[in-house]
Design a protein around this motif. Structure first.
Motif, PDB file in Angstrom:
ATOM      1  N   SER A  61     -15.724  15.407  -3.226  1.00 29.02           N
ATOM      2  CA  SER A  61     -16.454  14.947  -4.407  1.00 29.02           C
ATOM      3  C   SER A  61     -15.908  13.609  -4.886  1.00 29.02           C
ATOM      4  O   SER A  61     -14.697  13.344  -4.813  1.00 29.02           O
ATOM      5  CB  SER A  61     -16.331  15.983  -5.528  1.00 29.02           C
ATOM      6  N   GLN A  62     -16.815  12.769  -5.401  1.00 28.72           N
ATOM      7  CA  GLN A  62     -16.384  11.495  -5.956  1.00 28.72           C
ATOM      8  C   GLN A  62     -15.518  11.683  -7.200  1.00 28.72           C
ATOM      9  O   GLN A  62     -14.844  10.744  -7.635  1.00 28.72           O
ATOM     10  CB  GLN A  62     -17.590  10.625  -6.296  1.00 28.72           C
ATOM     11  N   LYS A  63     -15.514  12.877  -7.763  1.00 31.25           N
ATOM     12  CA  LYS A  63     -14.697  13.137  -8.938  1.00 31.25           C
ATOM     13  C   LYS A  63     -13.239  13.427  -8.573  1.00 31.25           C
ATOM     14  O   LYS A  63     -12.378  13.481  -9.448  1.00 31.25           O
ATOM     15  CB  LYS A  63     -15.278  14.320  -9.718  1.00 31.25           C
ATOM     16  N   GLU A  64     -12.982  13.627  -7.272  1.00 33.45           N
ATOM     17  CA  GLU A  64     -11.610  13.866  -6.836  1.00 33.45           C
ATOM     18  C   GLU A  64     -10.754  12.626  -7.090  1.00 33.45           C
ATOM     19  O   GLU A  64     -11.192  11.497  -6.839  1.00 33.45           O
ATOM     20  CB  GLU A  64     -11.577  14.214  -5.351  1.00 33.45           C
ATOM     21  N   PRO A  65      -9.519  12.815  -7.582  1.00 36.42           N
ATOM     22  CA  PRO A  65      -8.660  11.664  -7.916  1.00 36.42           C
ATOM     23  C   PRO A  65      -8.422  10.696  -6.758  1.00 36.42           C
ATOM     24  O   PRO A  65      -8.313   9.490  -6.964  1.00 36.42           O
ATOM     25  CB  PRO A  65      -7.351  12.333  -8.360  1.00 36.42           C
TER      26      PRO A  65
ATOM     27  N   ILE B 277     -11.616   4.062   1.087  1.00 37.61           N
ATOM     28  CA  ILE B 277     -11.154   2.750   1.544  1.00 37.61           C
ATOM     29  C   ILE B 277     -10.337   2.870   2.827  1.00 37.61           C
ATOM     30  O   ILE B 277     -10.494   2.065   3.750  1.00 37.61           O
ATOM     31  CB  ILE B 277     -10.361   2.057   0.425  1.00 37.61           C
ATOM     32  N   GLN B 278      -9.496   3.892   2.899  1.00 39.85           N
ATOM     33  CA  GLN B 278      -8.715   4.087   4.122  1.00 39.85           C
ATOM     34  C   GLN B 278      -9.629   4.343   5.313  1.00 39.85           C
ATOM     35  O   GLN B 278      -9.367   3.863   6.428  1.00 39.85           O
ATOM     36  CB  GLN B 278      -7.745   5.261   3.943  1.00 39.85           C
ATOM     37  N   SER B 279     -10.709   5.089   5.101  1.00 39.27           N
ATOM     38  CA  SER B 279     -11.653   5.371   6.196  1.00 39.27           C
ATOM     39  C   SER B 279     -12.305   4.088   6.709  1.00 39.27           C
ATOM     40  O   SER B 279     -12.473   3.898   7.922  1.00 39.27           O
ATOM     41  CB  SER B 279     -12.730   6.354   5.716  1.00 39.27           C
ATOM     42  N   ILE B 280     -12.673   3.203   5.771  1.00 40.46           N
ATOM     43  CA  ILE B 280     -13.289   1.936   6.176  1.00 40.46           C
ATOM     44  C   ILE B 280     -12.274   1.044   6.879  1.00 40.46           C
ATOM     45  O   ILE B 280     -12.573   0.411   7.907  1.00 40.46           O
ATOM     46  CB  ILE B 280     -13.892   1.225   4.954  1.00 40.46           C
ATOM     47  N   LEU B 281     -11.063   0.997   6.361  1.00 36.89           N
ATOM     48  CA  LEU B 281     -10.031   0.155   6.960  1.00 36.89           C
ATOM     49  C   LEU B 281      -9.707   0.590   8.383  1.00 36.89           C
ATOM     50  O   LEU B 281      -9.421  -0.242   9.251  1.00 36.89           O
ATOM     51  CB  LEU B 281      -8.764   0.169   6.106  1.00 36.89           C
ATOM     52  N   GLN B 282      -9.750   1.903   8.638  1.00 34.63           N
ATOM     53  CA  GLN B 282      -9.497   2.394   9.987  1.00 34.63           C
ATOM     54  C   GLN B 282     -10.562   1.903  10.964  1.00 34.63           C
ATOM     55  O   GLN B 282     -10.272   1.596  12.120  1.00 34.63           O
ATOM     56  CB  GLN B 282      -9.436   3.919   9.983  1.00 34.63           C
TER      57      GLN B 282
ATOM     58  N   ILE C 135     -10.339   3.131  -8.696  1.00 35.79           N
ATOM     59  CA  ILE C 135     -10.345   2.043  -7.724  1.00 35.79           C
ATOM     60  C   ILE C 135      -9.030   1.277  -7.783  1.00 35.79           C
ATOM     61  O   ILE C 135      -8.452   0.895  -6.749  1.00 35.79           O
ATOM     62  CB  ILE C 135     -11.543   1.110  -7.970  1.00 35.79           C
ATOM     63  N   ASP C 136      -8.525   1.068  -8.991  1.00 28.11           N
ATOM     64  CA  ASP C 136      -7.254   0.367  -9.153  1.00 28.11           C
ATOM     65  C   ASP C 136      -6.110   1.130  -8.487  1.00 28.11           C
ATOM     66  O   ASP C 136      -5.254   0.537  -7.810  1.00 28.11           O
ATOM     67  CB  ASP C 136      -6.971   0.176 -10.636  1.00 28.11           C
ATOM     68  N   GLN C 137      -6.078   2.447  -8.653  1.00 34.29           N
ATOM     69  CA  GLN C 137      -5.042   3.263  -8.025  1.00 34.29           C
ATOM     70  C   GLN C 137      -5.141   3.204  -6.500  1.00 34.29           C
ATOM     71  O   GLN C 137      -4.122   3.164  -5.802  1.00 34.29           O
ATOM     72  CB  GLN C 137      -5.153   4.711  -8.501  1.00 34.29           C
ATOM     73  N   ALA C 138      -6.389   3.199  -5.985  1.00 29.13           N
ATOM     74  CA  ALA C 138      -6.574   3.095  -4.534  1.00 29.13           C
ATOM     75  C   ALA C 138      -6.038   1.773  -4.006  1.00 29.13           C
ATOM     76  O   ALA C 138      -5.426   1.708  -2.932  1.00 29.13           O
ATOM     77  CB  ALA C 138      -8.054   3.242  -4.194  1.00 29.13           C
ATOM     78  N   MET C 139      -6.239   0.708  -4.769  1.00 28.22           N
ATOM     79  CA  MET C 139      -5.728  -0.598  -4.371  1.00 28.22           C
ATOM     80  C   MET C 139      -4.198  -0.606  -4.309  1.00 28.22           C
ATOM     81  O   MET C 139      -3.590  -1.158  -3.391  1.00 28.22           O
ATOM     82  CB  MET C 139      -6.195  -1.673  -5.358  1.00 28.22           C
ATOM     83  N   LYS C 140      -3.574   0.014  -5.294  1.00 23.45           N
ATOM     84  CA  LYS C 140      -2.105   0.031  -5.347  1.00 23.45           C
ATOM     85  C   LYS C 140      -1.517   0.784  -4.164  1.00 23.45           C
ATOM     86  O   LYS C 140      -0.460   0.404  -3.647  1.00 23.45           O
ATOM     87  CB  LYS C 140      -1.653   0.659  -6.664  1.00 23.45           C
TER      88      LYS C 140
ATOM     89  N   ILE D 104      -2.621   0.941  -1.139  1.00 25.23           N
ATOM     90  CA  ILE D 104      -2.693   0.195   0.125  1.00 25.23           C
ATOM     91  C   ILE D 104      -2.231  -1.255  -0.040  1.00 25.23           C
ATOM     92  O   ILE D 104      -2.336  -2.039   0.890  1.00 25.23           O
ATOM     93  CB  ILE D 104      -4.124   0.202   0.697  1.00 25.23           C
ATOM     94  N   TYR D 105      -1.739  -1.579  -1.245  1.00 28.41           N
ATOM     95  CA  TYR D 105      -1.305  -2.944  -1.550  1.00 28.41           C
ATOM     96  C   TYR D 105      -2.438  -3.951  -1.320  1.00 28.41           C
ATOM     97  O   TYR D 105      -2.220  -5.066  -0.851  1.00 28.41           O
ATOM     98  CB  TYR D 105      -0.077  -3.325  -0.701  1.00 28.41           C
ATOM     99  N   GLY D 106      -3.641  -3.513  -1.638  1.00 31.17           N
ATOM    100  CA  GLY D 106      -4.795  -4.401  -1.507  1.00 31.17           C
ATOM    101  C   GLY D 106      -5.030  -5.188  -2.785  1.00 31.17           C
ATOM    102  O   GLY D 106      -4.416  -4.947  -3.826  1.00 31.17           O
ATOM    103  N   GLU D 107      -5.947  -6.134  -2.719  1.00 30.49           N
ATOM    104  CA  GLU D 107      -6.285  -6.970  -3.876  1.00 30.49           C
ATOM    105  C   GLU D 107      -7.770  -6.840  -4.184  1.00 30.49           C
ATOM    106  O   GLU D 107      -8.615  -7.160  -3.344  1.00 30.49           O
ATOM    107  CB  GLU D 107      -5.945  -8.430  -3.591  1.00 30.49           C
ATOM    108  N   MET D 108      -8.088  -6.367  -5.385  1.00 29.58           N
ATOM    109  CA  MET D 108      -9.482  -6.253  -5.805  1.00 29.58           C
ATOM    110  C   MET D 108      -9.874  -7.514  -6.555  1.00 29.58           C
ATOM    111  O   MET D 108      -9.374  -7.788  -7.642  1.00 29.58           O
ATOM    112  CB  MET D 108      -9.668  -5.020  -6.691  1.00 29.58           C
ATOM    113  N   ARG D 109     -10.775  -8.309  -5.979  1.00 28.24           N
ATOM    114  CA  ARG D 109     -11.180  -9.572  -6.586  1.00 28.24           C
ATOM    115  C   ARG D 109     -12.216  -9.374  -7.687  1.00 28.24           C
ATOM    116  O   ARG D 109     -12.232 -10.093  -8.679  1.00 28.24           O
ATOM    117  CB  ARG D 109     -11.750 -10.508  -5.512  1.00 28.24           C
TER     118      ARG D 109
END
Length: 298
Positions: free
Chosen positions: A37-41, A48-53, A131-136, A138-143
């Protein structure tokens, strides 16, 4: 740059790199998950990890476009004696409670001076935080984070130089004839409309701005359904893409011979590196990755 656009329960991604020939698309695709579910933390981390793979990227730079169903819309009448921020804050204090104020972040956009209206988009804080937590992680940058058709409008200006026209419309075809429109004149937003249409009727679910220009567009559309292939009178150019649903009508109107109708899809303009562009009608959802190209000369 990796652009991700959410449309309902699916996510469309497009990765591009700068080159001496302009933005070069290296990969694009679609992912969806039925088992989480999209409500999952950790949903956005998993996404994002799935896309990056698939892309084999490290330390990516992102933009993210939320589905318009994830946000709320409102309008505020402006007054020269008060700042926009003061007026929006006052209105929200009068019409909502503290829980709403704590739950949403509001972004306001001025419509053309003739309207004296602000269009407000209320984005859930939980989405931004997830989204911010997901970025942290993977050390990604959300523009940038944008919303649906508004991201597509940025794309129209970036990919197709829409700003050269005195007026243009962004038309998002949706499932079950649930459409959205943005009307822009002299590079100023004039109207936003979410409507439900059928052959004999039209219901405006949300309308912010000039209703007359929206009505002229629907007159054009009715004329098309009656067999006319005359140019649309509502704007100098109409950019159209498919959000949800089948692309049958999208193809029909784009291939009708109407002079001022254009398919809005970055793949119709950008160069691709060793990747097939596929069916431009079926993947026109990529129009909502437009915010990734803000300020880029295509």
């Amino acid at each position: 740059m990796l652009a991700i656009a959410q449309i309902s329960d699916s996510f469309y991604y497009l990765h591009w790199i700068p080159s001496d020939r302009g933005p070069l698309v290296t990969q694009f695709g679609e992912v969806s998950f039925s088992n989480i579910s999209q409500k999952e933390p950790d949903y956005y981390s998993y996404l994002i990890q799935s896309i990056l793979q698939k892309l084999q990227l490290e330390l990516p730079v992102f933009t993210f476009t939320l589905d318009s169903s994830e946000v709320l819309f409102s309008q505020t009448n402006t007054h020269p004696e008060f700042s926009s921020e003061e007026l929006v804050h006052w209105q929200l204090k009068q019409s909502t409670d503290q829980q709403f104020l704590d739950s949403y972040r509001v972004l306001s956009y001025s419509l053309t001076d003739q309207e004296n209206i602000l269009l407000n988009i209320h984005i859930p804080n939980t989405k931004i935080q997830s989204i911010d937590q997901a970025m942290k992680k993977i050390y990604g940058e959300m523009r940038s984070i944008c919303v649906g058709i508004f991201s597509a409008e940025i794309g129209a200006r970036s990919w197709m130089n829409a700003g050269k026209y005195g007026s243009y419309i962004i038309w998002r075809m949706g499932k079950y004839n649930s459409d959205q429109l943005l009307y822009v004149k002299n590079n100023e937003l004039v109207a936003y409309c979410h409507s439900k249409r059928s052959i004999n009727s039209l219901k405006k679910m949300t309308l912010i701005g000039d209703e007359k220009v929206v009505d002229v567009f629907f007159e054009d559309l009715n004329n098309f359904h009656s067999g006319s292939t005359d140019p649309f009178k509502s704007a100098e150019m109409v950019y159209v893409y498919q959000g949800e649903g089948k692309s049958t009508e999208l193809k029909k109107i784009c291939e009708s011979g109407i002079d001022n109708i254009r398919l809005l899809n970055p793949l119709s303009v950008l160069k691709c590196e060793e990747v097939s562009k596929g069916n431009l009608y079926l993947n026109s959802q990529l129009a909502e990755t437009g915010v990734s190209f803000r300020g880029i000369d295509v």
